[in-house]
Design an enzyme around this catalytic site. Structure first.
Site, PDB file in Angstrom:
ATOM      1  N   ARG A 122     130.064  31.353 -28.406  1.00  0.00           N
ATOM      2  CA  ARG A 122     130.304  31.848 -29.735  1.00  0.00           C
ATOM      3  C   ARG A 122     131.659  31.444 -30.186  1.00  0.00           C
ATOM      4  NH1 ARG A 122     127.762  37.843 -30.869  1.00  0.00           N
ATOM      5  NH2 ARG A 122     125.673  36.803 -31.482  1.00  0.00           N
ATOM      6  N   GLN A 127     128.728  27.889 -34.228  1.00  0.00           N
ATOM      7  CA  GLN A 127     127.992  28.976 -35.036  1.00  0.00           C
ATOM      8  C   GLN A 127     126.796  28.449 -35.684  1.00  0.00           C
ATOM      9  OE1 GLN A 127     131.017  29.674 -37.952  1.00  0.00           O
ATOM     10  NE2 GLN A 127     131.524  31.657 -36.964  1.00  0.00           N
ATOM     11  N   ASP A 130     123.886  29.192 -33.373  1.00  0.00           N
ATOM     12  CA  ASP A 130     123.776  30.641 -32.895  1.00  0.00           C
ATOM     13  C   ASP A 130     122.277  31.274 -33.054  1.00  0.00           C
ATOM     14  OD1 ASP A 130     124.260  33.279 -32.082  1.00  0.00           O
ATOM     15  OD2 ASP A 130     126.088  33.497 -33.282  1.00  0.00           O
ATOM     16  N   SER A 133     122.552  35.317 -33.365  1.00  0.00           N
ATOM     17  CA  SER A 133     122.782  35.891 -34.620  1.00  0.00           C
ATOM     18  C   SER A 133     121.572  35.870 -35.542  1.00  0.00           C
ATOM     19  CB  SER A 133     124.010  35.316 -35.169  1.00  0.00           C
ATOM     20  OG  SER A 133     125.216  35.645 -34.531  1.00  0.00           O
ATOM     21  N   TYR A 229     132.512  40.185 -28.044  1.00  0.00           N
ATOM     22  CA  TYR A 229     131.570  41.202 -27.537  1.00  0.00           C
ATOM     23  C   TYR A 229     132.094  42.539 -27.505  1.00  0.00           C
ATOM     24  CZ  TYR A 229     127.776  37.740 -27.544  1.00  0.00           C
ATOM     25  OH  TYR A 229     126.886  36.838 -27.716  1.00  0.00           O
TER      26      TYR A 229
END
Ligand code: NAD
Length: 380
Positions: A122, A127, A130, A133, A229
């Site tokens: 991450r 991004q 991802d 997500s 996280y």
């Protein structure tokens, strides 16, 4: 010519497809052959005709996989698929390296290379890749829709000639990607929303969505770990969270739980006792059902009713919104493919932080430490 294969996803209930026609068109324009198994996009709303118009070849599964340099998938391929691939082929998808590393044995046997979408680091540069997500966004939205459908009440405040209906009260546990989307969706439907997360930093995001952030005194412990996280908490910290959650759940109509700690069992946040204090007809949607559940009464993949409270434990929500889940996933995949395909040819730089992070096996050797350990292989 480089060949990318896209099979039909075989997992029961799965309706997503790895690449959508828009992506296929871009790959074909870049000089790549894209071979689709017939019907691969059908359940996501994309016909074979659309894929053919985008330049894909449509065939049966065996022909699609035959000679492929890259197999793109959502879920891990079927056992029989691995032997259809030539040595050194690359498989990219949700390969489950953390929860079922032993299932990756065929990568070593067949000398394949695997990149797991769930291991992409991450970092800012990654991004757009991802996929976790992307799927969490869909799950957070749909969880609220499931709850609203099941709830015997309306969500919004209504002032009618027959009197006023108060807004539904929604409690969201875990304010990561899924939780924030659940908050936004519940707010759009007019609910009053509260949320809790161990990462204090989530408070600002929760408040910016018009929800109340619940705080628990955890004695100043470190709750955030690597990559933003959450860390696994001590039993004492978990207990404090559970006490506060029980109090607020008793006054809520809907509880959406999304708390996860990567590679670990989901934290228990709603005890059976807390559920028994909830109002008749209230609904819990446990998005952590696949990793053990945040609610003690969750049955993975089932909807149960305990003491008048409905507890839903859906396992693959993104598959129930297959068109947009596939669109997001396909774009994430395209972004990742951009790292290894240039001008229609394959070029892998294993020094790249993203490739290194996502790699579960490279040409049958140097497996990810977790995979290597599960298969009794020396760690490279
Ligand atoms: P996740 O699915 O692993 O967990 C969901 C949420 O549960 C997290 O917010 C976590 O803090 C929370 N949680 C865990 N244990 C808990 C407990 N005992 N009590 C209460 N809450 C608990 O996380 P996620 O949604 O994938 O992402 C987490 C964070 O990473 C977010 O801040 C997100 O914005 C960030 N993120 C960063 C990037 C990036 O930089 N590229 C991408 C995605 C997400």
């Amino acid at each position: 010519m480089m060949k990318i294969a896209v099979p039909v996803e075989q997992q029961p209930g799965e309706a997503r497809v790895a690449l959508i026609p828009e992506s296929v068109k871009k790959l074909v324009a870049a000089g790549v052959e894209v071979s689709m198994e017939a019907g691969a996009g059908r359940r996501a709303g994309f016909s074979d005709e659309e894929y053919a118009a985008a330049g894909a070849k449509i065939s049966d599964r065996a022909a699609a996989l035959q000679g492929a340099d890259i197999l793109t998938c959502v879920n891990r391929p079927e056992q029989g698929d691995y032997t259809r691939l030539k040595a050194k082929s690359i498989v990219i998808g949700f390969l489950r390296p953390l929860d079922d590393p032993a299932g990756l044995e065929p990568f070593l046997k067949q000398e394949l290379t695997g990149f797991a979408m769930e291991l992409i680091p991450r970092i800012t540069r990654a991004q757009s890749m991802d996929a976790l997500s992307s799927m969490a966004t869909v799950a957070g939205y749909k969880a609220v829709i499931l709850a609203a459908d099941r709830l015997p009440r309306l969500f919004p405040l209504l002032m009618t000639a027959a009197g006023t209906i108060p807004p539904a009260k929604v409690l969201v546990l875990g304010a990561g990607v899924a939780g924030l989307q659940a908050i936004a969706t519940a707010r759009r439907l007019g609910a009053v929303v509260e949320a809790y997360d161990v990462r204090a930093i989530a408070g600002e995001q929760v408040r910016s969505l018009g929800a109340k952030f619940l705080e628990v005194d955890l004695g100043g412990i470190q709750t955030e770990g690597e990559g933003g996280y959450a860390r696994e908490l001590s039993e004492e910290a978990l207990r404090r969270g559970r006490e506060m959650v029980a109090k607020h759940a008793a006054a809520s109509d809907v509880v959406i739980t999304t708390a996860q700690v990567p590679g670990k069992r989901a934290p228990l946040m709603l005890t059976a006792e807390a559920v028994s204090s909830m109002r008749l007809g209230s609904v819990i949607v446990d998005l952590a059902a696949g990793t053990g559940g945040n609610c003690a009464l969750t049955k993975p993949g089932e909807t149960v009713v305990e003491g008048g409270v409905t507890i839903m434990g859906p396992l693959n929500i993104p598959a129930t919104v297959p068109l947009h889940s596939s669109q997001l996933y396909s774009r994430n995949l395209m972004s990742f493919l951009g790292l290894i395909v240039s001008n229609g040819t394959l070029k892998i730089d294993m020094q790249d932080e993203i490739l290194k992070g996502a790699c579960v096996a490279f040409e049958g050797g140097s497996a990810h430490p977790k995979v290597a350990a599960a298969l009794g292989q020396p760690v490279a």
